[in-house]
Motif scaffolding. Structure first.
Motif, mmCIF file in Angstrom:
data_model
loop_
_atom_site.group_PDB
_atom_site.id
_atom_site.type_symbol
_atom_site.label_atom_id
_atom_site.label_comp_id
_atom_site.label_asym_id
_atom_site.label_seq_id
_atom_site.Cartn_x
_atom_site.Cartn_y
_atom_site.Cartn_z
ATOM 1 N N GLU A 191 -13.930 -3.999 6.461
ATOM 2 C CA GLU A 191 -13.462 -3.004 5.494
ATOM 3 C C GLU A 191 -14.172 -1.670 5.679
ATOM 4 O O GLU A 191 -13.563 -0.599 5.516
ATOM 5 C CB GLU A 191 -13.659 -3.525 4.070
ATOM 6 C CG GLU A 191 -12.695 -4.629 3.684
ATOM 7 C CD GLU A 191 -11.232 -4.196 3.814
ATOM 8 O OE1 GLU A 191 -10.911 -3.036 3.486
ATOM 9 O OE2 GLU A 191 -10.416 -5.022 4.277
ATOM 10 N N ALA A 249 -10.358 2.763 -1.559
ATOM 11 C CA ALA A 249 -10.030 1.349 -1.750
ATOM 12 C C ALA A 249 -10.776 0.484 -0.744
ATOM 13 O O ALA A 249 -11.358 -0.555 -1.099
ATOM 14 C CB ALA A 249 -8.524 1.141 -1.612
ATOM 15 N N HIS A 250 -10.771 0.902 0.521
ATOM 16 C CA HIS A 250 -11.498 0.150 1.540
ATOM 17 C C HIS A 250 -13.009 0.158 1.259
ATOM 18 O O HIS A 250 -13.682 -0.860 1.406
ATOM 19 C CB HIS A 250 -11.235 0.741 2.926
ATOM 20 C CG HIS A 250 -9.866 0.428 3.461
ATOM 21 N ND1 HIS A 250 -9.426 -0.860 3.677
ATOM 22 C CD2 HIS A 250 -8.837 1.239 3.833
ATOM 23 C CE1 HIS A 250 -8.191 -0.841 4.165
ATOM 24 N NE2 HIS A 250 -7.801 0.437 4.252
ATOM 25 N N TRP A 252 0.819 -1.207 0.000
ATOM 26 C CA TRP A 252 0.000 0.000 0.000
ATOM 27 C C TRP A 252 0.862 1.270 0.000
ATOM 28 O O TRP A 252 0.471 2.288 -0.560
ATOM 29 C CB TRP A 252 -0.920 0.017 1.227
ATOM 30 C CG TRP A 252 -2.026 -0.973 1.124
ATOM 31 C CD1 TRP A 252 -2.104 -2.185 1.720
ATOM 32 C CD2 TRP A 252 -3.206 -0.847 0.333
ATOM 33 N NE1 TRP A 252 -3.268 -2.830 1.364
ATOM 34 C CE2 TRP A 252 -3.962 -2.025 0.516
ATOM 35 C CE3 TRP A 252 -3.704 0.140 -0.514
ATOM 36 C CZ2 TRP A 252 -5.189 -2.235 -0.106
ATOM 37 C CZ3 TRP A 252 -4.932 -0.057 -1.135
ATOM 38 C CH2 TRP A 252 -5.656 -1.241 -0.930
ATOM 39 N N SER A 253 2.038 1.213 0.603
ATOM 40 C CA SER A 253 2.864 2.423 0.675
ATOM 41 C C SER A 253 3.321 2.874 -0.697
ATOM 42 O O SER A 253 3.542 4.052 -0.937
ATOM 43 C CB SER A 253 4.079 2.175 1.564
ATOM 44 O OG SER A 253 4.870 1.124 1.031
ATOM 45 N N ASN A 267 -12.436 -0.122 8.458
ATOM 46 C CA ASN A 267 -11.142 0.400 8.001
ATOM 47 C C ASN A 267 -11.319 1.747 7.306
ATOM 48 O O ASN A 267 -10.506 2.678 7.477
ATOM 49 C CB ASN A 267 -10.474 -0.590 7.049
ATOM 50 C CG ASN A 267 -10.016 -1.861 7.753
ATOM 51 O OD1 ASN A 267 -9.858 -1.891 8.986
ATOM 52 N ND2 ASN A 267 -9.805 -2.920 6.995
ATOM 53 N N SER A 285 -4.459 9.266 1.726
ATOM 54 C CA SER A 285 -5.473 8.683 2.602
ATOM 55 C C SER A 285 -6.818 8.602 1.902
ATOM 56 O O SER A 285 -7.608 7.696 2.155
ATOM 57 C CB SER A 285 -5.599 9.504 3.888
ATOM 58 O OG SER A 285 -6.023 10.821 3.593
ATOM 59 N N VAL A 326 -0.552 3.176 -3.110
ATOM 60 C CA VAL A 326 -1.497 4.214 -2.738
ATOM 61 C C VAL A 326 -0.754 5.259 -1.936
ATOM 62 O O VAL A 326 -0.096 4.961 -0.957
ATOM 63 C CB VAL A 326 -2.648 3.615 -1.887
ATOM 64 C CG1 VAL A 326 -3.653 4.702 -1.538
ATOM 65 C CG2 VAL A 326 -3.312 2.465 -2.606
ATOM 66 N N CYS A 327 -0.835 6.495 -2.346
ATOM 67 C CA CYS A 327 -0.035 7.521 -1.694
ATOM 68 C C CYS A 327 -0.889 8.562 -0.995
ATOM 69 O O CYS A 327 -0.401 9.589 -0.578
ATOM 70 C CB CYS A 327 0.884 8.193 -2.708
ATOM 71 S SG CYS A 327 0.010 8.929 -4.098
ATOM 72 N N HIS A 334 -6.747 5.509 -0.029
ATOM 73 C CA HIS A 334 -6.913 4.399 0.914
ATOM 74 C C HIS A 334 -8.398 4.223 1.260
ATOM 75 O O HIS A 334 -8.930 3.115 1.267
ATOM 76 C CB HIS A 334 -6.132 4.693 2.209
ATOM 77 C CG HIS A 334 -4.707 4.252 2.172
ATOM 78 N ND1 HIS A 334 -3.702 5.004 1.628
ATOM 79 C CD2 HIS A 334 -4.124 3.115 2.631
ATOM 80 C CE1 HIS A 334 -2.546 4.365 1.746
ATOM 81 N NE2 HIS A 334 -2.777 3.211 2.353
ATOM 82 N N LEU A 369 -10.187 5.991 8.588
ATOM 83 C CA LEU A 369 -9.542 7.045 7.809
ATOM 84 C C LEU A 369 -10.425 8.292 7.709
ATOM 85 O O LEU A 369 -9.914 9.413 7.698
ATOM 86 C CB LEU A 369 -9.219 6.530 6.407
ATOM 87 C CG LEU A 369 -8.188 5.402 6.336
ATOM 88 C CD1 LEU A 369 -8.127 4.813 4.937
ATOM 89 C CD2 LEU A 369 -6.806 5.930 6.747
#
Length: 331
Positions: free
Chosen positions: A42, A22-23, A9-10, A45, A16, A13-14, A19, A49
């Motif tokens: 999920e 995606a979740h 992910w690092s 998750n 939040s 995906v850059c 992220h 964020l």
């Protein structure tokens, strides 16, 4: 099935926001797939964020509600509505989650808030009617169901619900019309057939009642209430016994026995007679036909003269008791 691969992910995906998306997307896919625990995780998750996302709290509530966690669902819907007071669906679903826990007064309040926000919310009117009916308030429930139909007149389930309220108030002709309207919209609505049967039986229209019960059973073969109601009508008409298929038995027990035995998979003994004690306190005798012998008689000429082997004749004689019931049925 969806294949979920590990990824870095690092590097992939850059942000939040990405992220979060995606979740969210993964949770939606898992929910659609029916993988509820993973979908719930999920959504959590995603909320880690963006904890102020009303939509995510709402979606988490839906997943928890489908999973059967009504308390958790109610809390998620409350958070969603607090974050977005225009999210009327959250109030409607909150009412459903509360009703599932037996908190009918709170559920009614939630439905009323939803209707105040959107007066033409047909589903909320219907749900309000269900909660009021569960509170034994058929007249108030009738008003709610009529309001629902005013905004969506093609909902067969609501028509059937309206019929129940009318029947509970003794308005049998109106109830019958409501059930017939429901069946015109959805001929396969087995509950409406059963409810129509009850009204016909109350009006002593036995022919219509029997036909409707049989239709309900044809649509839902394990519909215990329809079998019981049909038995009541048959007993009322002086019919002392009937013959069923082995697969129609759910469970049985011996005379005087306390424990029931499961009869699934046609495990009922067709050489014995059974008695059903009906809610009306009447009884009716039941015989179950022997599947192999019945097929042999109907399709394999088991009774054909001069052509049957001694083996078949012996088999028929050994099952005389149930075969006799089959013969009686064919007369």
């Amino acid at each position: 099935a969806y294949e979920i691969r590990n990824c870095d992910w690092s590097s992939d995906v850059c942000s939040s926001d990405l992220h979060f998306e995606a979740h969210k997307d993964l949770a939606d896919l898992l929910l659609q797939q029916g993988t509820l625990p993973a979908a719930v995780q999920e959504y959590r998750n995603a909320l880690a964020l963006q904890p102020h996302s009303a939509a995510m709290h709402y979606n988490l509530g839906r997943a928890l509600q489908i999973q059967g966690d009504f308390s958790g669902a109610a809390e998620s819907y409350r958070r969603a509505f607090a974050l977005d007071p225009k999210l009327v669906q959250a109030q409607n679903n909150l009412g459903a989650a509360l009703a599932a826990q037996g908190a009918l007064a709170e559920a009614i309040a939630a439905y009323q808030r939803a209707i105040a926000l959107r007066p033409d919310y047909a589903d909320a009117h219907n749900n309000l009617g269900l909660a009021l009916y569960a509170q034994h308030k058929p007249a108030e429930a009738e008003k709610a169901f009529r309001a629902s139909l005013n905004f969506n007149g093609t909902d067969a389930d609501v028509c059937s619900n309206l019929g129940l309220c009318l029947a509970a108030q003794g308005k049998n002709e109106e109830a019958r019309a409501a059930f017939l309207r429901a069946l015109a919209l959805d001929p396969n609505l087995w509950a409406a057939h059963n409810n129509l049967d009850n009204v016909c039986a109350t009006q002593e229209d036995w022919t219509a009642a029997i036909a409707a019960y049989e239709r309900a059973i044809a649509l839902k073969s394990d519909y215990a209430d329809a079998y019981s109601n049909l038995g009541n009508v048959l007993a009322e008409q002086g019919i002392r016994f009937t013959i069923l298929a082995p697969g129609q038995a759910r469970r049985f027990r011996g005379a005087g026995a306390r424990n029931w035995r499961e009869a699934g998979g046609s495990r009922i003994d067709p050489t014995r007679a059974y008695e059903i004690r009906l809610p009306s306190r009447r009884t009716i005798a039941v015989f179950f036909y022997d599947g192999p012998i019945s097929r042999a008689i109907a399709f394999e000429r088991l009774l054909g003269s001069g052509e049957r082997s001694e083996e078949h004749t012996s088999e028929l004689q050994s099952q005389f008791r149930i075969s006799y019931a089959v013969f009686c049925l064919k007369k």
